[in-house]
Design a protein around this motif. Structure first.
Motif, PDB file in Angstrom:
ATOM      1  N   ASN A   9       0.835  -1.197   0.000  1.00 48.62           N
ATOM      2  CA  ASN A   9       0.000   0.000   0.000  1.00 48.62           C
ATOM      3  C   ASN A   9       0.870   1.248   0.000  1.00 48.62           C
ATOM      4  N   ARG A  10       1.692   1.403   1.023  1.00 51.34           N
ATOM      5  CA  ARG A  10       2.564   2.573   1.107  1.00 51.34           C
ATOM      6  C   ARG A  10       3.827   2.304   0.321  1.00 51.34           C
ATOM      7  N   GLY A  11       4.223   3.267  -0.473  1.00 51.44           N
ATOM      8  CA  GLY A  11       5.450   3.114  -1.243  1.00 51.44           C
ATOM      9  C   GLY A  11       6.620   3.769  -0.530  1.00 51.44           C
ATOM     10  N   GLY A  28       8.704   7.572   2.854  1.00 55.56           N
ATOM     11  CA  GLY A  28       7.563   7.021   3.585  1.00 55.56           C
ATOM     12  C   GLY A  28       7.994   6.513   4.962  1.00 55.56           C
ATOM     13  N   GLY A  29       7.013   6.365   5.901  1.00 60.55           N
ATOM     14  CA  GLY A  29       7.358   5.914   7.252  1.00 60.55           C
ATOM     15  C   GLY A  29       6.866   4.508   7.530  1.00 60.55           C
ATOM     16  N   GLY A  30       7.206   3.995   8.721  1.00 64.52           N
ATOM     17  CA  GLY A  30       6.712   2.677   9.144  1.00 64.52           C
ATOM     18  C   GLY A  30       7.707   1.563   8.828  1.00 64.52           C
ATOM     19  N   ALA A  91     -11.059   1.094   1.542  1.00 57.97           N
ATOM     20  CA  ALA A  91     -10.160  -0.060   1.648  1.00 57.97           C
ATOM     21  C   ALA A  91      -9.091   0.183   2.717  1.00 57.97           C
ATOM     22  N   TYR A  92      -8.484   1.362   2.693  1.00 62.81           N
ATOM     23  CA  TYR A  92      -7.341   1.647   3.585  1.00 62.81           C
ATOM     24  C   TYR A  92      -7.810   1.972   5.002  1.00 62.81           C
ATOM     25  N   ASN A  93      -8.710   2.957   5.122  1.00 61.00           N
ATOM     26  CA  ASN A  93      -9.099   3.385   6.464  1.00 61.00           C
ATOM     27  C   ASN A  93     -10.081   2.421   7.122  1.00 61.00           C
ATOM     28  N   ALA A  96      -8.621  -1.988   6.050  1.00 65.00           N
ATOM     29  CA  ALA A  96      -7.254  -2.348   6.458  1.00 65.00           C
ATOM     30  C   ALA A  96      -6.965  -1.819   7.871  1.00 65.00           C
ATOM     31  N   ASN A  97      -7.110  -0.522   8.064  1.00 64.10           N
ATOM     32  CA  ASN A  97      -6.648   0.059   9.332  1.00 64.10           C
ATOM     33  C   ASN A  97      -7.647  -0.053  10.478  1.00 64.10           C
ATOM     34  N   SER A  98      -8.955   0.002  10.181  1.00 65.80           N
ATOM     35  CA  SER A  98      -9.919  -0.058  11.292  1.00 65.80           C
ATOM     36  C   SER A  98     -10.391  -1.474  11.560  1.00 65.80           C
ATOM     37  N   LEU A 100      -8.755  -4.952   9.865  1.00 63.71           N
ATOM     38  CA  LEU A 100      -7.732  -6.013   9.896  1.00 63.71           C
ATOM     39  C   LEU A 100      -6.600  -5.672  10.871  1.00 63.71           C
ATOM     40  N   TRP A 101      -6.206  -4.402  10.904  1.00 67.62           N
ATOM     41  CA  TRP A 101      -5.164  -3.990  11.871  1.00 67.62           C
ATOM     42  C   TRP A 101      -5.658  -4.193  13.302  1.00 67.62           C
ATOM     43  N   PHE A 102      -6.907  -3.815  13.553  1.00 69.42           N
ATOM     44  CA  PHE A 102      -7.473  -3.967  14.907  1.00 69.42           C
ATOM     45  C   PHE A 102      -7.555  -5.439  15.303  1.00 69.42           C
ATOM     46  N   SER A 175       3.316 -10.848   5.920  1.00 71.14           N
ATOM     47  CA  SER A 175       2.591 -10.066   6.937  1.00 71.14           C
ATOM     48  C   SER A 175       3.601  -9.378   7.848  1.00 71.14           C
ATOM     49  N   HIS A 176       3.546  -8.054   7.880  1.00 71.23           N
ATOM     50  CA  HIS A 176       4.442  -7.293   8.766  1.00 71.23           C
ATOM     51  C   HIS A 176       3.814  -7.090  10.146  1.00 71.23           C
ATOM     52  N   THR A 177       2.613  -7.602  10.317  1.00 70.81           N
ATOM     53  CA  THR A 177       1.875  -7.444  11.572  1.00 70.81           C
ATOM     54  C   THR A 177       1.908  -8.767  12.341  1.00 70.81           C
ATOM     55  N   ASP A 287       7.935   6.389  18.183  1.00 73.16           N
ATOM     56  CA  ASP A 287       6.870   5.561  17.614  1.00 73.16           C
ATOM     57  C   ASP A 287       6.118   6.337  16.548  1.00 73.16           C
ATOM     58  N   ARG A 288       5.327   5.623  15.766  1.00 74.49           N
ATOM     59  CA  ARG A 288       4.195   6.279  15.122  1.00 74.49           C
ATOM     60  C   ARG A 288       3.202   6.536  16.242  1.00 74.49           C
ATOM     61  N   THR A 289       2.371   7.588  16.103  1.00 77.33           N
ATOM     62  CA  THR A 289       1.333   7.806  17.117  1.00 77.33           C
ATOM     63  C   THR A 289       0.262   6.752  16.842  1.00 77.33           C
ATOM     64  N   SER A 325       0.224   9.641  12.475  1.00 70.58           N
ATOM     65  CA  SER A 325      -0.149   8.473  11.693  1.00 70.58           C
ATOM     66  C   SER A 325      -1.669   8.326  11.658  1.00 70.58           C
ATOM     67  N   ARG A 326      -2.192   7.993  10.509  1.00 66.15           N
ATOM     68  CA  ARG A 326      -3.600   7.584  10.342  1.00 66.15           C
ATOM     69  C   ARG A 326      -4.594   8.552  10.976  1.00 66.15           C
ATOM     70  N   HIS A 327      -4.342   9.840  10.781  1.00 65.88           N
ATOM     71  CA  HIS A 327      -5.205  10.816  11.440  1.00 65.88           C
ATOM     72  C   HIS A 327      -6.577  10.972  10.809  1.00 65.88           C
TER      73      HIS A 327
HETATM   74  C1  G6P Z   1       3.028  -0.869   9.832  1.00 61.08           C
HETATM   75  C2  G6P Z   1       2.474  -1.680   8.698  1.00 61.08           C
HETATM   76  C3  G6P Z   1       2.896  -1.059   7.366  1.00 61.08           C
HETATM   77  C4  G6P Z   1       2.495   0.393   7.333  1.00 61.08           C
HETATM   78  C5  G6P Z   1       3.092   1.129   8.522  1.00 61.08           C
HETATM   79  C6  G6P Z   1       2.699   2.604   8.560  1.00 61.08           C
HETATM   80  O1  G6P Z   1       4.421  -0.977   9.877  1.00 61.08           O
HETATM   81  O2  G6P Z   1       2.872  -3.010   8.777  1.00 61.08           O
HETATM   82  O3  G6P Z   1       2.274  -1.718   6.301  1.00 61.08           O
HETATM   83  O4  G6P Z   1       2.909   0.997   6.151  1.00 61.08           O
HETATM   84  O5  G6P Z   1       2.672   0.499   9.692  1.00 61.08           O
HETATM   85  O6  G6P Z   1       1.322   2.754   8.542  1.00 61.08           O
HETATM   86  P1  G6P Z   1       0.615   3.616   7.426  1.00 61.08           P
HETATM   87  O7  G6P Z   1      -0.834   3.398   7.616  1.00 61.08           O
HETATM   88  O8  G6P Z   1       1.050   5.019   7.714  1.00 61.08           O
HETATM   89  O9  G6P Z   1       1.123   3.160   6.095  1.00 61.08           O
END
Ligand code: G6P
Length: 474
Positions: A9-11, A28-30, A91-93, A96-98, A100-102, A175-177, A287-289, A325-327
């Motif tokens: 997703n993030r490049g 990019g971060g993370g 898809a992202y917010n 993925a983030n709200s 699968l990440w949770f 999977s990085h999670t 950290d990321r917030t 992050s993810r604001h």
């Molecule tokens: C974690 C995830 C990465 C993601 C990063 C930053 O490290 O495994 O896939 O890119 O967080 O999160 P963000 O939503 O800013 O891409």
């Protein structure tokens, strides 16, 4: 045509656009990007990522075929996908983030969430479309028999979709999670849970950062799909196909990180920080917030430490640096506010005219974070749950004498645990005690532990991580 492709997703870069239309590119971060950036660019791998915001979309429009590197940017081969904003957002917010990440970080406030209704059905549809857009782009770009490495929870459906399109390809998913245990993973609607697992099983090789997450994934495949798992040989067989399961820890390229951390921008941040804190001891966190990083409990632990150890008043400063992050998600905005409230309470209780016990920055930047690592006496890494946590590995590379206080729920604990002070992330009193222990650790012990942490942190740099996975696909 390309023989090795990476999709995430993030490049490696993102763009911001100013009012007069000028584009500025930044890194990019993370963890995923930190790990992959150096290797992908160096080895001529084609990286396919999504445009995340307006700046990226403007860059894509100026790049022929979405190839950012063909538009004059020094990114290495990079194709950015301009997925329609509404689809991307859902898809992202939302998924993925709200969701699968949770699930994988066990973050839900269970009496109140999640709720899967018709809104989620639409969001899931967008997640499918977004995964489909990646599958299509990869199918277009990949040469015959190419190796494709699909990254993370944003792209769980892409491997199966891509296989259907291009059975000649060799596909990996990574999977990085963490991965959730079946009882928690099955909070997802049954058909969604199955689709995620079957999506990943569309790959030839499914990779995880630690054995713990790999075993949890296999548990889910057995419990929810009725698949067969070979725990020792590490594979899952489902509907006649076998996917190998790999464990590939990710470490730090120590030399490259050290080189970056010696650049003048970092040195001048170091001087400024020293000026600010004097010769006081430093407890650092970076950290990321991010909800899973457990920043609030970290601050509560520091407060307990100050209450229990008045002898340290005026002699220690906690640098808590987080970058935004993810604001777009309300939970993250609220979390940032609650981090700020906890910090204020410490200030109110302990600050004096000539001592600031805590320096919190929720908008930190990379060079300043690197400066903080170099100055750290103690590094606090206390996530609720974390795939790996590269901060725990970067710190000991850059600080010659930092003691590491590390959550047992971070993937990194599997390798670094024996040389760190390991804590239960929910036990704030235990964490406070570990902070004290880290501060008073004798000099020879802290340097010996730091050397062992350094060795463990740099044992598997991203180059080896990538090579091991490419080998697994050979
Ligand atoms: C974690 C995830 C990465 C993601 C990063 C930053 O490290 O495994 O896939 O890119 O967080 O999160 P963000 O939503 O800013 O891409």
């Amino acid at each position: 045509m390309n023989s090795v492709l990476v999709a995430s997703n993030r490049g490696p870069v993102s763009f911001t656009v100013s009012d007069d239309g000028e584009l500025t590119m930044k890194r990019g971060g993370g963890g995923l990007v930190s790990g992959l950036s150096g290797v992908a660019k160096g080895d001529g791998v084609l990286w396919v990522c999504a445009a995340l915001a307006d700046g990226d979309r403007s860059a894509v429009r100026m790049a022929p075929g979405g190839r950012i590197d063909h538009a004059g940017y020094d990114t290495g081969p990079l194709r950015m996908l301009d997925i329609p904003p509404a689809v991307f957002h859902r898809a992202y917010n939302a998924v993925a983030n709200s969701t699968l990440w949770f699930v994988n970080h066990l973050l839900y406030d269970i009496p109140n969430a999640p709720n899967f209704g018709t809104k989620f059905e639409r969001e899931w549809e967008s997640y499918r479309d977004y995964n489909g857009a990646f599958a299509l782009a990869l199918a277009e770009e990949a040469g015959h028999g190419a190796r494709v490495m699909v990254q993370d929870y944003h792209l769980t459906l892409t491997p199966a979709m891509l296989r259907a399109e291009r059975p000649d390809l060799r596909i990996a998913h990574f999977s990085h999670t963490p991965w959730a245990p079946p009882e928690y993973f099955s909070l997802l609607p049954d058909d969604v849970a199955r689709e995620v697992l079957e999506g990943i099983l569309g790959a030839d090789h499914a990779g995880f950062l630690t054995d713990r997450w790999a075993q949890a994934f296999m548990d889910c495949c057995v419990a929810l799909l009725g698949a067969e798992a070979d725990r020792v040989g590490r594979s899952v067989t489902h509907e006649g196909r076998t996917t190998r399961i790999g464990v590939h820890s990710l470490g730090v390229d120590g030399a490259a990180l050290w080189e970056r951390a010696c650049e003048p921008d970092v040195e001048s941040h170091m001087a400024a920080l020293r000026e600010q804190v004097g010769d006081r001891r430093l407890i650092v966190r970076i950290d990321r917030t991010e909800l899973s990083k457990n920043i609030v409990r970290g601050l509560v632990a520091y407060r307990e430490f100050l209450a229990a150890h008045p002898e340290w008043h005026g002699r220690v400063v906690h640098l808590a640096f987080a970058y935004p992050s993810r604001h777009d998600l309300p939970e993250y905005r609220e979390y940032t506010a609650s981090v700020q409230r906890s910090a204020q309470e410490i200030e109110d209780e302990y600050a004096t005219e000539d001592w600031d016990p805590l320096i919190l920055n929720v908008n930190d930047d990379y060079p300043r974070s690197l400066a903080a690592y170099r100055l750290a006496d103690v590094l606090l890494v206390n996530p609720i749950r974390d795939g790996m946590n590269l901060v725990a590995k970067e710190g000991p590379v850059l600080s010659p004498r930092c003691a590491l206080v590390l959550s047992r729920e971070a993937g990194a604990a599997a390798e670094l645990g024996p040389h760190a002070l390991v804590v239960n992330p929910y036990d704030v009193s235990g964490t406070a005690a570990a902070l004290h222990q880290a501060l008073v650790m004798p000099e020879d012990e802290r340097r010996a532990r730091r050397d062992r942490l350094h060795a463990a942190a740099t044992a598997l740099p991203p180059q080896k991580w990538l090579a091991a996975q490419l080998d697994a696909l050979a």
